[in-house]
Scaffold this active site. Sequence first.
Site, mmCIF file in Angstrom:
data_model
loop_
_atom_site.group_PDB
_atom_site.id
_atom_site.type_symbol
_atom_site.label_atom_id
_atom_site.label_comp_id
_atom_site.label_asym_id
_atom_site.label_seq_id
_atom_site.Cartn_x
_atom_site.Cartn_y
_atom_site.Cartn_z
ATOM 1 C CG PHE A 155 72.543 2.442 10.389
ATOM 2 C CD1 PHE A 155 72.262 2.745 11.709
ATOM 3 C CD2 PHE A 155 73.793 1.937 10.078
ATOM 4 C CE1 PHE A 155 73.208 2.556 12.706
ATOM 5 C CE2 PHE A 155 74.741 1.740 11.064
ATOM 6 C CZ PHE A 155 74.453 2.049 12.384
ATOM 7 C CE1 TYR A 156 75.971 8.111 3.745
ATOM 8 C CE2 TYR A 156 73.904 9.171 3.150
ATOM 9 C CZ TYR A 156 75.281 9.140 3.130
ATOM 10 O OH TYR A 156 75.986 10.148 2.506
ATOM 11 C CB ALA A 157 70.370 9.744 7.540
ATOM 12 C CB SER A 159 76.359 6.325 10.091
ATOM 13 O OG SER A 159 76.318 6.684 8.718
ATOM 14 C CE LYS A 160 78.753 10.429 5.505
ATOM 15 N NZ LYS A 160 80.183 10.821 5.385
#
Length: 343
Positions: A155-157, A159-160
């Site tokens: 989810f980090y990737a 979001s970016k």
Amino acid sequence: MHYLITGTAGFIGFHLARRLLEEGHSVTGFDGMTPYYNLRLKEARHAALSQFPAFRPVIGMLEDQRLLESTLEASADVGAPEVIIHLAAQAGVRYSLENPKAYLDSNLVGSWNVLELAKNAGVRHLMLASTSSVYGANEKIPFSEGDKADEPLTFYAASKKAMELMAHSYSHLYRVPTTAFRFFTVYGPWGRPDMALFKFVKAMLEDSEIEIYGEGLMSRDFTYIDDLVSGIIGLSHVVPSEENRVTMSGIEDTLSHQAPFRVVNIGGGQPIGLMDFVDTIEKVMGKPAVKKMLPMQQGDVPRTYASPDLLVALTGQKPEIGLEEGVRAFVEWYVEHRAALQL
């Protein structure tokens, strides 16, 4: 020039702000001082920046749109910022598995507030920190900016990548010149405690074992912090426009045909195996590590490998500082500050 930087109490934001202040620019720094890791470290970074008269700190969360807007009012004596560099984010690939909402709030809502701020302020250049994680498990190497990045593994990737897409729409609709730059495993003094180098050095000094994921078979394109800062500053002077579209043979420019928007890797294109990384730390510290080999963690990718060609074409520079030199600088910093900052 006057720069507004979000995340100045963070690892990268601190180094970037310090370099700009040393060069004679003024910096307004916005940071939430979140407790994701050791607050003493964040406070020490801001304290170091506050030694410069041209640094103005603002403490607040990106989600607070009104407070973010008030940063412009607080720096009215030096005028509106010509450049906004958005570095603040909820970082960490693995933490996104535990607390995805933090990434939604900071990396999406907070980034949207920064886009609104840039639009309303009419800045000369908006710069956004993205990540090599957007490439997911890309099998094509090296990773080029034009490669497909539609299969994020965390989810980090996600979001970016979503931030990049939102920024492109604002750049198109409101003609905000925007550069999104993708980092590749940044390390160096004042780094984050959740990063591998920090954890390995700490464990080795305490005679504890280090955890090596992926059975040590992963590789990363390590980028020393000073090289990254040089890349960001170099790109800040290349405001996306048709006038600087790269047309060199073999280099695909990501400058949009619909907006003054560009994506650029900041990485050296020299991936290093995880075990070679550990060997370098052992050499610098003069002692062996006690290794605990573990399987690949959920969300990890087997390798990162940047193509620096577009960065070189635009700025004439690419990361050059070698791993041993960079690791040695970190170890010296850590040993000097570990007691005072309770690292």
